[in-house]
Design an enzyme around this catalytic site. Sequence first.
Site, PDB file in Angstrom:
ATOM      1  N   ASP A 106       0.936  -1.157  -0.323  1.00 39.43           N
ATOM      2  CA  ASP A 106      -0.221  -0.011  -0.126  1.00 39.43           C
ATOM      3  C   ASP A 106       1.214   1.395   0.109  1.00 39.43           C
ATOM      4  OD1 ASP A 106       0.886  -0.303   2.445  1.00 39.43           O
ATOM      5  OD2 ASP A 106      -1.056  -0.508   3.532  1.00 39.43           O
ATOM      6  N   LYS A 157       4.741   0.844  16.213  1.00 36.56           N
ATOM      7  CA  LYS A 157       3.308   1.302  16.185  1.00 36.56           C
ATOM      8  C   LYS A 157       3.771   2.170  18.294  1.00 36.56           C
ATOM      9  CE  LYS A 157       1.381   0.168  12.938  1.00 36.56           C
ATOM     10  NZ  LYS A 157       0.740  -1.063  11.885  1.00 36.56           N
ATOM     11  N   ASP A 217       1.675   6.496   2.175  1.00 34.79           N
ATOM     12  CA  ASP A 217       1.269   4.699   2.782  1.00 34.79           C
ATOM     13  C   ASP A 217      -0.534   5.341   2.634  1.00 34.79           C
ATOM     14  OD1 ASP A 217      -1.077   2.907   4.191  1.00 34.79           O
ATOM     15  OD2 ASP A 217       0.454   2.422   5.711  1.00 34.79           O
TER      16      ASP A 217
HETATM   17  N1  GDD Z   1       0.195 -11.477   2.033  1.00 33.33           N
HETATM   18  C1  GDD Z   1       0.192 -11.339   3.475  1.00 33.33           C
HETATM   19  N2  GDD Z   1      -0.250 -11.735   4.795  1.00 33.33           N
HETATM   20  N3  GDD Z   1      -0.366  -9.380   3.686  1.00 33.33           N
HETATM   21  C2  GDD Z   1       0.475  -8.515   4.588  1.00 33.33           C
HETATM   22  C3  GDD Z   1      -0.130  -9.452   5.649  1.00 33.33           C
HETATM   23  C4  GDD Z   1      -0.752 -10.819   5.989  1.00 33.33           C
HETATM   24  O1  GDD Z   1      -0.990 -11.717   6.916  1.00 33.33           O
HETATM   25  N4  GDD Z   1      -0.907  -8.240   7.172  1.00 33.33           N
HETATM   26  C5  GDD Z   1      -0.839  -8.020   6.598  1.00 33.33           C
HETATM   27  N5  GDD Z   1      -0.228  -7.678   4.859  1.00 33.33           N
HETATM   28  C6  GDD Z   1      -0.204  -6.722   3.846  1.00 33.33           C
HETATM   29  C7  GDD Z   1      -1.109  -5.235   3.917  1.00 33.33           C
HETATM   30  O2  GDD Z   1      -1.824  -6.168   2.394  1.00 33.33           O
HETATM   31  C8  GDD Z   1      -0.150  -4.312   3.741  1.00 33.33           C
HETATM   32  O3  GDD Z   1       0.246  -4.571   1.873  1.00 33.33           O
HETATM   33  C9  GDD Z   1       1.528  -4.183   4.243  1.00 33.33           C
HETATM   34  O4  GDD Z   1       1.437  -5.663   4.579  1.00 33.33           O
HETATM   35  C10 GDD Z   1       1.298  -3.657   5.540  1.00 33.33           C
HETATM   36  O5  GDD Z   1       0.436  -3.500   6.732  1.00 33.33           O
HETATM   37  P1  GDD Z   1      -0.820  -2.935   7.107  1.00 33.33           P
HETATM   38  O6  GDD Z   1      -1.786  -3.517   7.690  1.00 33.33           O
HETATM   39  O7  GDD Z   1      -1.034  -1.723   6.023  1.00 33.33           O
HETATM   40  O8  GDD Z   1      -0.127  -2.101   7.603  1.00 33.33           O
HETATM   41  P2  GDD Z   1       0.894  -0.649   8.630  1.00 33.33           P
HETATM   42  O9  GDD Z   1       0.623   0.429   7.257  1.00 33.33           O
HETATM   43  O10 GDD Z   1      -0.490  -0.467   9.685  1.00 33.33           O
HETATM   44  O11 GDD Z   1       2.415  -1.049   8.861  1.00 33.33           O
HETATM   45  C11 GDD Z   1       3.081  -0.733   8.307  1.00 33.33           C
HETATM   46  O12 GDD Z   1       3.517  -0.296   7.308  1.00 33.33           O
HETATM   47  C12 GDD Z   1       4.173   0.905   7.888  1.00 33.33           C
HETATM   48  C13 GDD Z   1       4.385   1.972   6.592  1.00 33.33           C
HETATM   49  O13 GDD Z   1       3.170   2.156   6.084  1.00 33.33           O
HETATM   50  C14 GDD Z   1       4.730  -1.507   9.324  1.00 33.33           C
HETATM   51  O14 GDD Z   1       5.278  -1.935   8.447  1.00 33.33           O
HETATM   52  C15 GDD Z   1       5.120  -0.531   9.802  1.00 33.33           C
HETATM   53  O15 GDD Z   1       6.021  -0.606  10.714  1.00 33.33           O
HETATM   54  C16 GDD Z   1       5.494   0.807   8.556  1.00 33.33           C
HETATM   55  O16 GDD Z   1       6.269   1.674   8.926  1.00 33.33           O
HETATM   56 MG    MG Z   2      -0.464  -0.039   5.731  1.00 35.05          MG
END
Ligand code: GDD
Ligand code: MG
Length: 355
Positions: A106, A157, A217
Site C-alpha cells: 500500500d 506503533k 501509505d
Molecule cells: N500476504 C500478507 N499476509 N500480507 C499482509 C499480511 C499477511 O498476513 N498482513 C499485512 N499484509 C500486507 C498488507 O496488505 C499491506 O500491504 C502490508 O502488508 C502492510 O500492512 P498494513 O496493515 O498496511 O500495515 P501498517 O500500514 O499498519 O504498518 C506497516 O506499514 C507502515 C508503513 O506504512 C508496518 O510495516 C509499519 O512498520 C510501517 O511503518
Molecule cells: Mg499500511
Amino acid sequence: MKAVILVGGEGTRLRPLTHGMPKSMVPVLNRPFLEHTLAHLRQHGVDEVILAVGYLPQVIQAHFGAGEGTGVRLRYALEPRPLGTAGAVKRAAAHLDRTFAVLNGDIFSDLDLGAMLSFHQSRQAQATIALTRVEDPSAFGVVETGPGGRVQRFIEKPHREEATTNWINAGVYILEPEALAQAPPDTHYMFERGLFPLLLEQGEPVYGYPFSGYWVDMGTPQKYLQLNCDLLQGQAQSFLVPWEGNEVRLGKGVVVPPGAELRGPCLIGDGCKLERGVRIWGPAVLGPGCHLGPEAMVEATVLWEGVTAGRGASLTRCVVGSHTQVQAQARLHDCALAGKPAAGGRSVTAAATPP
Ligand code: GDD
Ligand code: MG
C-alpha cells in the site's frame, strides 16, 4: 533483482470502499494501484515479482495473470490463512536465493531502489529498511539508527511519548536470504514485531536507508485521496500514468456539454456522461461510466467506476465507491462512501464516513 509485494491484508481502513476488492486493486488515476507499483519496480531494475496474496487472491490473479503487459514476471505465494508480513514472504523462500526486496503493498513512493541496494551492499547488511520522516510516527514502525545508519531499535506503533524519532519504516526492505531463514515456516510472523527485533537482538547488521522523496501509505480514504490529488498536481509522479500541468484529460466517448465548466487537473474516464451545467474542479478523477446530472459539482474528489450523481449534487473532497448513486441536491464533503443501487431503481446516498 526479485521483489515480494505484500498484498494479503484486508484493507479494513479503506472500508466501505474495499468491500469485495483487495486494497492493492483500488483505482489510482483509474488504474489498479498495484499496476503503479509494478511500473515503479520495473523502472528500478526489478524483473520478477512475487505477490504474497491471501485476501481475495482470485481478483488479483484474474487481473494480472503471469504479468503479461506489466513488464515483470509475476508469481503468486498464496497463504491458506494470514501468516503475517514475514510469514507471507517465508512462503516464497524457495524462490529467494539471493538479495531481494520486500514491499508493503500500500506504499506509493519515488524511492530509488537501485540506490538503496548499493547502500545495502556497501554496509554488507543482512537487512536494510527504507526510512521516511513523518509528523506523527505513532501509527508506524519507528526506527532508531546510530552511526552509519545502523539500526539500534525498531518499535512498531509506539505511543506518541515512546517515539524518540520521526524516522519510520517506509515499508520497503532489502533482505538477504540468510535473514529470512531465521523466520519460522508456516507460522504467523511479522517483520515488525518478530524478525527485525530478533536480528537486532542477535547483533546482525540491520541498516536504515533514509530518503526524503515522496512517500504515502494510501491505506486510509484520506491518504488515498491525497495520493490521487498529489499525482494530478505534480507532487508525485507515476511511471504508469504520467501527468503534467493542469490538463483536462477526457476518456473515449466523453462529450463536454455547453455550459459545463471543467478546470484541470482532471481525469475523466471512458464513457462518462456529463450533463449541462456540470462543474468539475480539479484535482478530480472520474472512473469510467460515471454520470453527473445537470448542475452537479465535483471538486477535489475521486469517483470510482459507474458513479451517478443526481441533479445539483455537490461533492467536495470525497471518495465514492463503484456504482454508488448520490441523490440529487446532496451536499457531501470530506467523506468516503460506497453503496449499491437500491431495489426499484431509487436513488440512495450511501452511508458516509469521514476520511
Ligand atoms: N500476504 C500478507 N499476509 N500480507 C499482509 C499480511 C499477511 O498476513 N498482513 C499485512 N499484509 C500486507 C498488507 O496488505 C499491506 O500491504 C502490508 O502488508 C502492510 O500492512 P498494513 O496493515 O498496511 O500495515 P501498517 O500500514 O499498519 O504498518 C506497516 O506499514 C507502515 C508503513 O506504512 C508496518 O510495516 C509499519 O512498520 C510501517 O511503518
Ligand atoms: Mg499500511
